[in-house]
Design a protein around this motif. Structure first.
Motif, PDB file in Angstrom:
ATOM      1  N   ARG A  95       0.826  -1.169   0.110  1.00 38.25           N
ATOM      2  CA  ARG A  95      -0.268  -0.284   0.119  1.00 38.25           C
ATOM      3  C   ARG A  95       1.341   1.361   0.390  1.00 38.25           C
ATOM      4  N   TRP A  96       0.519   2.242  -0.135  1.00 35.14           N
ATOM      5  CA  TRP A  96       1.085   3.779  -0.567  1.00 35.14           C
ATOM      6  C   TRP A  96       2.044   3.939   0.686  1.00 35.14           C
ATOM      7  N   ASN A 119       3.251   1.887   8.915  1.00 39.95           N
ATOM      8  CA  ASN A 119       2.176   2.602   7.500  1.00 39.95           C
ATOM      9  C   ASN A 119       2.001   4.154   8.443  1.00 39.95           C
ATOM     10  N   LYS A 133      -2.340  -1.984   7.952  1.00 44.79           N
ATOM     11  CA  LYS A 133      -3.675  -2.444   7.927  1.00 44.79           C
ATOM     12  C   LYS A 133      -3.795  -4.257   8.215  1.00 44.79           C
ATOM     13  N   HIS A 207      -2.157   3.010  -5.798  1.00 40.26           N
ATOM     14  CA  HIS A 207      -2.878   1.834  -4.877  1.00 40.26           C
ATOM     15  C   HIS A 207      -3.169   1.372  -6.138  1.00 40.26           C
ATOM     16  N   ARG A 210      -1.612  -2.235  -7.129  1.00 33.39           N
ATOM     17  CA  ARG A 210      -2.160  -3.828  -5.931  1.00 33.39           C
ATOM     18  C   ARG A 210      -2.414  -4.755  -6.703  1.00 33.39           C
TER      19      ARG A 210
END
Length: 274
Positions: A95-96, A119, A133, A207, A210
């Motif tokens: 993820r970014w 994150n 996450k 995103h 992914r």
């Protein structure tokens, strides 16, 4: 309107009116704010129950995934201000916030692994650093061709330095896909959109890379459990729900194998008894 005067029918009508000129995602978010406020009113005993709960909400349409080819990914990277970051997003599925939060100490160059343990999320212009996450750390492999590029990025950096620093060494802000109003913001935050245009690639977001990472992994022979671990999904079922279309070939393989078994055990026996 006083909270005590809010009725479920009024909330339902408000949701319907919002849906007249706004998308389902916007409506659901606005409804969530109202419902949370009324939950607080219930907690403070201003209301006996929350009139927003049980209201029918619009359904969000499932946006089809865009899967880029290897050539498209490398063309975007070559046209990009941050080529190694683009390649990492497309081949590792981070993820970014996980990617921009990476520190040099999170890279195991010998084992070619990325330790994803934090994150960095931008909230109201300020970065909040927390766990990934789902609050689970994971180890993600990266392909051999990325090792040399990452080694160059980390040269002369300390263990706590960012792998992909932004302006003045701060966290790199997520780029805009659409152009910003002023030239300074466009130059700083629209580099990804410019790279897409120069590469002649479909409009995707960072995103969305992914999805491409998942498709590359499946095409390389990874099973659903490996893809789940790479992407950091909570379960393999979630991965299948999101990327069921990528496993169509596996379904075909099951059918072909069943056909082979029937041919060997049933058809052959039938002909033998004829």
């Amino acid at each position: 309107m006083a909270v005590a005067d809010v009725r479920k029918t009024a909330v339902q009508q408000w949701v319907a009116d919002l849906g007249g000129d706004r998308g389902a995602t916007t409506v659901i978010r606005a409804y969530g704010v109202l419902a949370a406020i009324l939950d607080d009113a219930v907690d403070d005993r201003r209301l006996l129950s929350n009139p927003a709960r049980g209201v029918k909400l619009p359904r969000k349409g499932k946006k089809p995934h865009v899967y880029l080819s290897h050539r498209q990914v490398h063309d975007i990277a070559e046209a990009s201000k941050h080529p190694v970051l683009v390649l990492m997003l497309a081949y590792c599925g981070l993820r970014w916030g996980e990617a921009v939060g990476l520190q040099v100490k999170h890279l195991d160059m010998l084992r070619r692994r990325i330790l994803v343990e934090r994150n960095a999320v931008e909230v109201g212009g300020v970065f909040e650093v927390g766990t990934p996450k789902g609050h689970k750390h994971r180890s993600v492999p990266f392909p051999r061709f990325l090792a040399e590029h990452l080694a160059k990025l980390c040269k002369s950096k300390g263990p706590d330095d960012l792998v992909f620093p932004g302006h003045h060494g701060q966290f790199l802000r997520q780029p805009r896909v659409r152009g910003a109003a002023d030239a300074e913001t466009r130059a700083r935050d629209s580099w990804f959109a410019a790279a897409l245009q120069d590469a002649g690639a479909p409009r995707v977001t960072p995103h969305d890379l992914r999805h491409t990472a998942a498709s590359f992994a499946v095409s390389a022979g990874a099973n659903v459990k490996a893809v789940q671990r790479m992407l950091g999904h909570s379960s393999a079922a979630m991965t299948l729900d999101i990327y069921a279309d990528l496993f169509d070939d596996d379904l075909n393989a099951v059918a072909d194998r069943l056909d082979e078994v029937v041919s060997e055990q049933i058809v052959g026996k039938t002909w033998a008894n004829a």
